[in-house]
Design an enzyme around this catalytic site. Structure first.
Site, mmCIF file in Angstrom:
data_model
loop_
_atom_site.group_PDB
_atom_site.id
_atom_site.type_symbol
_atom_site.label_atom_id
_atom_site.label_comp_id
_atom_site.label_asym_id
_atom_site.label_seq_id
_atom_site.Cartn_x
_atom_site.Cartn_y
_atom_site.Cartn_z
ATOM 1 N N GLU A 34 0.782 -1.192 -0.010
ATOM 2 C CA GLU A 34 0.101 -0.075 -0.112
ATOM 3 C C GLU A 34 1.002 1.317 -0.017
ATOM 4 O O GLU A 34 0.426 2.350 -0.739
ATOM 5 C CB GLU A 34 -0.860 0.180 1.070
ATOM 6 C CG GLU A 34 -2.147 -1.009 1.202
ATOM 7 C CD GLU A 34 -2.972 -0.738 -0.166
ATOM 8 O OE1 GLU A 34 -2.827 0.341 -0.689
ATOM 9 O OE2 GLU A 34 -3.724 -1.579 -0.246
ATOM 10 N N THR A 40 1.232 5.541 -7.380
ATOM 11 C CA THR A 40 2.295 4.896 -8.372
ATOM 12 C C THR A 40 1.575 3.833 -8.821
ATOM 13 O O THR A 40 0.644 3.275 -8.474
ATOM 14 C CB THR A 40 3.590 4.347 -7.202
ATOM 15 O OG1 THR A 40 4.289 5.255 -6.507
ATOM 16 C CG2 THR A 40 4.477 3.725 -8.336
ATOM 17 N N GLY A 78 10.506 7.048 -6.364
ATOM 18 C CA GLY A 78 9.875 8.303 -6.350
ATOM 19 C C GLY A 78 9.291 8.614 -4.926
ATOM 20 O O GLY A 78 8.964 7.664 -4.161
ATOM 21 N N TYR A 79 8.677 9.742 -4.602
ATOM 22 C CA TYR A 79 8.347 10.232 -3.203
ATOM 23 C C TYR A 79 8.914 9.395 -2.100
ATOM 24 O O TYR A 79 8.396 8.634 -1.299
ATOM 25 C CB TYR A 79 6.693 9.724 -3.147
ATOM 26 C CG TYR A 79 6.038 10.607 -4.061
ATOM 27 C CD1 TYR A 79 6.162 12.235 -3.899
ATOM 28 C CD2 TYR A 79 4.907 10.474 -4.936
ATOM 29 C CE1 TYR A 79 5.263 12.997 -4.872
ATOM 30 C CE2 TYR A 79 4.099 10.994 -5.707
ATOM 31 C CZ TYR A 79 4.366 12.396 -5.721
ATOM 32 O OH TYR A 79 3.537 13.463 -6.464
ATOM 33 N N TYR A 117 -6.182 6.916 3.439
ATOM 34 C CA TYR A 117 -6.495 5.937 2.691
ATOM 35 C C TYR A 117 -5.943 4.981 3.111
ATOM 36 O O TYR A 117 -6.310 3.476 3.346
ATOM 37 C CB TYR A 117 -5.791 6.490 1.254
ATOM 38 C CG TYR A 117 -5.778 5.091 0.493
ATOM 39 C CD1 TYR A 117 -6.881 4.525 -0.144
ATOM 40 C CD2 TYR A 117 -4.490 4.527 0.229
ATOM 41 C CE1 TYR A 117 -6.611 3.391 -0.896
ATOM 42 C CE2 TYR A 117 -4.380 3.291 -0.134
ATOM 43 C CZ TYR A 117 -5.458 2.701 -0.830
ATOM 44 O OH TYR A 117 -5.356 1.470 -1.532
ATOM 45 N N ASP A 135 -9.601 6.019 -2.786
ATOM 46 C CA ASP A 135 -8.353 6.579 -3.557
ATOM 47 C C ASP A 135 -9.011 7.299 -4.830
ATOM 48 O O ASP A 135 -10.200 7.205 -4.980
ATOM 49 C CB ASP A 135 -7.297 5.434 -3.834
ATOM 50 C CG ASP A 135 -8.073 4.368 -4.881
ATOM 51 O OD1 ASP A 135 -9.018 4.482 -5.118
ATOM 52 O OD2 ASP A 135 -7.241 3.905 -5.247
ATOM 53 N N CYS A 205 -25.346 3.231 -12.869
ATOM 54 C CA CYS A 205 -24.427 4.201 -13.044
ATOM 55 C C CYS A 205 -25.319 5.657 -13.503
ATOM 56 O O CYS A 205 -25.900 5.438 -14.705
ATOM 57 C CB CYS A 205 -23.428 3.905 -13.941
ATOM 58 S SG CYS A 205 -22.326 5.392 -14.153
#
Length: 354
Positions: A34, A40, A78-79, A117, A135, A205
């Site tokens: 997670e 990502t 990343g991050y 999240y 998310d 929907c």
DNA sequence: TATGCGTGGGC
DNA sequence: TGCCCAAGCAT
């Protein structure tokens, strides 16, 4: 509501993609996945996840590892605050929870790097708690299902969607329901060309029934990227090159790179490089030999990095604004935790000079 | 509430 | 080239 739940679960059972983290029930493994999956793509995460779990199979092992070693297994993803937070949180889990992840949202949220999240995802997937994890995928699915036209950049919109999702995951199999919503958003209910004819929720929907599914979700435009220029040096002494480590916080925190720094407005690259070397590592040099440049795109910046080969004058390294330094062989430099930018810069500089 | 923080892929 | 996006979080 019941029909939606049933349709989602049946569709998910038949269509869930096979990812390595879906084969595990270990809360720690799910936590690692997670964390890596934050902002990502799953395809990008797979090799990182497998390598990370092989090297750090438990929270205890992770807690005992060195920061550089943890960062090495995140390098390129990343991050990077994710790596630092995960490491620190693993140490908390060992110290305060006997090495086992807590099972309540409230406790999970106290861990660094675990936000709304991730806490909900862990609590529902690993511990069967009936909480909704919302998310980007879930926001897309729900704005369409409800025909909600509010700007999803706004926290207020997120709160509305969290309330809607909470209704949905009430009851059995909250983990599977959360994952079904995410999976639907990641596959059929994609941003462009949603595959509504195959969607298990097409009868429910609202956006589809009104023909507006392609216009949702509404998101206000991002501010334009700022441009910046920087310079870096292949600084060679006795066949070794100088590498420096950035401080733990901020851009590319904790990662290694070629020494150098940001250029001032209208500053010449070569002159700026000599200035940043003087200021950043206390090394004097002259006549940088240009090795070209690389362009790199961050989330909010566009960087042009100019590369030079530099022969330093004698003198010790005196760091300022960097965390550590090391004189390395090229092989050793490439084995350090490098950002994608630093790796490209190193590749480009060493290819251009030979 | 707004901003900073990576990377690679798609169009 | 430029913009958007992808299983967000911290400050």
């Amino acid at each position: 509501m019941k029909a939606i739940r049933r349709a989602l679960l049946r569709w998910y059972r038949a269509n869930a993609r096979d990812f390595p983290w879906r084969r595990s029930r270990d809360p720690y493994a799910i936590w690692v996945s997670e964390t890596m999956l934050q902002q990502t793509r799953s395809a990008t995460v797979v090799p990182y996840y497998e390598r990370f779990l092989k090297n750090f199979p438990t929270a205890r092992v992770l807690a005992c590892a060195s920061p550089d070693e943890v960062m090495r297994h995140f390098a390129g993803l990343g991050y990077y605050s994710r790596a630092r937070n995960l490491h620190a949180a693993a140490q908390t889990v060992v110290r305060e929870h006997g090495g086992a992840l807590p099972d309540e949202v409230k406790e999970l949220r106290k861990l660094p790097g675990v936000g709304p999240y991730t806490a909900a995802a862990l609590a529902s997937i690993a511990f069967d708690q009936p909480v909704a994890s919302v998310d980007g995928n879930v926001m897309r699915v729900l704005t369409r299902l409800l025909d909600l036209r509010d700007d999803i950049r706004l926290p207020a919109t997120r709160r509305k969607l969290e309330a809607a999702a909470a209704e949905l995951v009430r009851g059995a199999q909250p983990g599977a329901l959360n994952q079904a919503l995410m999976e639907l958003g990641a596959t059929l209910c994609s941003r462009r060309r949603p595959a509504c004819t195959r969607c298990p929720l097409h009868r429910h929907c609202k956006a589809l029934s009104r023909g507006v599914q392609a216009t949702l979700p509404v998101r206000s435009p991002a501010p334009r990227k700022k441009r910046l220029r920087a310079a870096a040096a292949l600084l060679l002494r006795g066949g070794r090159l100088l590498m420096v480590r950035r401080p733990p916080r901020g851009l590319l925190g904790g990662l290694w790179e070629l020494p150098g720094g940001e250029l001032d407005a209208r500053e010449q690259a070569a002159a700026g490089l000599l200035r940043t070397l003087r200021e950043g590592v206390g090394i004097a040099a002259a006549a940088p030999e240009p090795l070209g440049s690389v362009r790199h795109i961050f989330t909010h910046r566009v960087l042009r990095l100019y590369l030079f080969r530099v022969t330093p004058q004698p003198g010790r390294v005196r760091r300022h604004g960097f965390d550590a330094h090391r004189w390395c062989s090229l092989t050793a430099a490439r084995a350090l935790p490098l950002s994608s930018l630093a790796r490209r810069a190193l590749d480009h500089a060493t290819a251009s000079q030979s």
